[in-house]
Scaffold this active site. Sequence first.
Site, PDB file in Angstrom:
ATOM      1  N   SER A 299     -12.499  10.909   4.326  1.00  0.00           N
ATOM      2  CA  SER A 299     -11.444   9.904   4.381  1.00  0.00           C
ATOM      3  C   SER A 299     -10.855   9.716   2.979  1.00  0.00           C
ATOM      4  CB  SER A 299     -11.964   8.606   4.997  1.00  0.00           C
ATOM      5  OG  SER A 299     -10.878   7.785   5.394  1.00  0.00           O
TER       6      SER A 299
ATOM      7  N   ASP B  45      -6.700  11.071  15.691  1.00  0.00           N
ATOM      8  CA  ASP B  45      -6.971  10.033  14.698  1.00  0.00           C
ATOM      9  C   ASP B  45      -6.189   8.754  14.997  1.00  0.00           C
ATOM     10  OD1 ASP B  45      -7.441   8.586  12.250  1.00  0.00           O
ATOM     11  OD2 ASP B  45      -7.839  10.520  11.283  1.00  0.00           O
TER      12      ASP B  45
ATOM     13  N   HIS C  49     -10.993   9.565  13.921  1.00  0.00           N
ATOM     14  CA  HIS C  49     -11.250   9.666  12.491  1.00  0.00           C
ATOM     15  C   HIS C  49     -12.740   9.834  12.181  1.00  0.00           C
ATOM     16  CE1 HIS C  49      -9.883   9.298   8.398  1.00  0.00           C
ATOM     17  NE2 HIS C  49     -10.767   8.364   8.142  1.00  0.00           N
TER      18      HIS C  49
END
Length: 265
Positions: free
Chosen positions: A74, A192, A248
């Site tokens: 991330s 995502d 995600h």
Amino acid sequence: GDSCCNPQSMGYIKKIVENKIPGIYVLSLKIGSNLIQDMENSFFMNVNDQVREVCSQLAKDPHLKGGYNAMGFSQGGQFLRAVAQRCPSPPMLNLISVGGQHQGVYGFPRCPGESSHICDWIRKTLDLGAYTQAVQEHLVQAEYWHDPLKEEDYRKNSIFLADINQERGINETYKKNLMALKKFVMVKFLNDTMVDPPISEWFGFYKSGQAKETIPLKETSLYTEDRLGLQEMDKAGKLVFLGVKGDHLHFTEEWFYTTLLPFLQ
């Protein structure tokens, strides 16, 4: 919202890499003196200071002096790219960005720790003034907030992302250092719901002046003007774009072993 050594996340990644590649040395970066600080710093510590701290940790670690592979998850993916651009010693060999937002975000739809009051506060703060100096200096997510409706504000006032993406001029050192990578691997999560827009994970973004239509990396001025060397890296086969089904940071162990581990060996 994570920490270096959480046994459910980064600690787990460290363990499975060590199990699969016997004898490998894995450093899981901790920013702060304990796990609580490490987690809080992911929201509130100026990213430029975080990058400086990481560069210092890497330079002092004797295991890394011959070079190392970097894997960021991330926002860690874009922060490690800043490390590659700013701190060439010791050399980063390969960079693996897993869901990193390289063109920033314009939205924070599912903040990590959704029940937390921190997330509501961050959303309100970003809406009110992402590009004010106080917010830029003290809120990590504002430092990669990229408003396609206010490109001039972004270019002028973003203290982190606009700098590493060469929005205010060309730093030839950044370009040279990034191009020294053997491979720059970018993983995009195809379902995502946290990164807005998800194409930022492959260096794409919203077409300027609106927030509906997105364009891929090759249509961005960053690529066509080759401000970071990405076009040259692409032509040399150094850019790797991987897509994985899931939300995600959702992936299977099997996918991790077969797809990402070969870049560490």
